[in-house]
Design a protein around this motif. Sequence first.
Motif, PDB file in Angstrom:
ATOM      1  N   SER A   1       0.808  -1.217   0.000  1.00 15.69           N
ATOM      2  CA  SER A   1       0.000   0.000   0.000  1.00 15.69           C
ATOM      3  C   SER A   1       0.842   1.268   0.000  1.00 15.69           C
ATOM      4  O   SER A   1       0.316   2.366  -0.210  1.00 15.69           O
TER       5      SER A   1
ATOM      6  N   THR B   1      -4.359  -1.329  -0.761  1.00 20.56           N
ATOM      7  CA  THR B   1      -4.535  -1.782   0.617  1.00 20.56           C
ATOM      8  C   THR B   1      -5.242  -3.125   0.635  1.00 20.56           C
ATOM      9  O   THR B   1      -6.376  -3.244   0.163  1.00 20.56           O
TER      10      THR B   1
ATOM     11  N   SER C   1      -7.103  -6.289   2.403  1.00 24.62           N
ATOM     12  CA  SER C   1      -7.924  -6.579   3.579  1.00 24.62           C
ATOM     13  C   SER C   1      -8.555  -7.954   3.422  1.00 24.62           C
ATOM     14  O   SER C   1      -8.803  -8.426   2.307  1.00 24.62           O
TER      15      SER C   1
ATOM     16  N   THR D   1       2.713  -6.160   7.472  1.00 26.27           N
ATOM     17  CA  THR D   1       2.405  -4.751   7.210  1.00 26.27           C
ATOM     18  C   THR D   1       3.178  -3.777   8.092  1.00 26.27           C
ATOM     19  O   THR D   1       3.021  -2.563   7.957  1.00 26.27           O
TER      20      THR D   1
ATOM     21  N   ASN E   1       0.380  -1.863  12.062  1.00 25.40           N
ATOM     22  CA  ASN E   1      -0.583  -1.548  11.002  1.00 25.40           C
ATOM     23  C   ASN E   1      -1.572  -2.698  10.843  1.00 25.40           C
ATOM     24  O   ASN E   1      -1.365  -3.620  10.050  1.00 25.40           O
TER      25      ASN E   1
ATOM     26  N   ALA F   1      -6.541  -1.566   8.752  1.00 26.18           N
ATOM     27  CA  ALA F   1      -7.066  -1.731   7.392  1.00 26.18           C
ATOM     28  C   ALA F   1      -7.193  -3.189   6.973  1.00 26.18           C
ATOM     29  O   ALA F   1      -7.856  -3.493   5.975  1.00 26.18           O
TER      30      ALA F   1
END
Length: 448
Positions: free
Chosen positions: A34, A111, A113, A136, A262, A265
């Motif tokens: 990302s 990103t 997910s 991440t 992180n 997200a």
Amino acid sequence: MKTYDYIFIGSGPVITGAQPDLIASHKRVLVIESDTYGGTCPNTGCEPKIFLEGTIKTILTARKLADRGVAGSPTVDWPKLMAAKQAAFKTYSDIAKRDFKQSGFDVVHGTGSFVDAHTISVNDEEYTAKTIIVATGERANSLPIPGAEYLKTNEDVFNLSTLPKHVVFIGAGYIGLELATVLHTAGAEVDIVEGLDRALGAFDADHVQVVVDEMIRRGIKFHFNEPVKAVTKRDDGYRVETTTGAQFDADYVVNVTGRVPNVEALQLDKAGIKFDRHGILVDDHMQTNVSGVYAAGDVVSKNPDVALKLAPYSNLEGRYIVKQLEAGTNEPLVYPLAASIAFTYPEIAQTGVSVATAKANPNKYVLKEVKFDQNFDYLGAGDDLARATLVFDQQHQLVGASEVGQQAADDINNFATIIGFKLNEAKMKETVAYAFPSLIAKIPALLV
């Protein structure tokens, strides 16, 4: 929906550690990123920092040698230094991306997910894999105070085109002290505001005091026991207010109070993956509570007594996961010895059993204090503050070391090698005739 053998969410040291084995496996690999390719360390972390430190350390050493014939007082041309840094690192992300593609990996920027335990969504496209590895990393912590939107991070500092006149750092950890050293040496006035009663909490207190005293001598101001409660914008900059009523004005304020994983997200709840405030929970095989889903690197919740959040460990974890999956083995990950370093001036570093642990267990450990101020290697560089504390077990085997000095970062790796391979004076002298004069040539005598 595209199907892969491995999906990596994050393109930092975890996947670069696994890359050779992934290539050899001829498996289908997807890399999702990302931000910049290659992760924090080579883009906005340790490598740009060490690049800047090369200039800063040279200048500070030259200033210390003014009475040794070094004429004049060198200064920093900030725009030129930052232009050199930018030129050195601006292509790294593109090179890393190209390297992944040349390795046969698919690369998607966006990103990632979780949709479910084995499906990842990126840019409205879905991808599935038998094995998903979350890597991440972390980001700068956000302070829950009024005016937090005015705060800068280490990433902002690494992109400063103009040097601020007055900088306040909130936090006295290694990132704060390293960046404070850079900006102050370049010509900025610097205040460090810390809510606790000391700096560099993970390092030996006596050696930390050497670093702090030297920074104070150069003009950096420390303010301990001053928790920050608000930051307000003023016509001429910003005001930092603490719970004690103290106020600090500056035209640039940097939040260096720590880093957080992180995870937001990722939508981990959709896959049922457990995590806490320190990161994703894994077992001793780096697997989460969901079969086939692994996590590695700084995004993992780690016990600092077992493994620190360091790039070499992230690299090791990525390599371990792929190796054990490809080989079909079930051996748990065993972390090797590592060293921790703060690139302040002087530097501070430690490895193995800490001095604090040794002091708390006098029946198990023996401490030896060593000063290098009469060692000509150090004296010639004006390193009159250099010293080390060595930790021995009851069999007089070196098991820990802490050092403060201009070359502590390099020295600590020598001590780590001795500890890791369980070397002693006899083994070192029998194996290698070390180049002289150098510290490692003199280490055998320290082990007696």
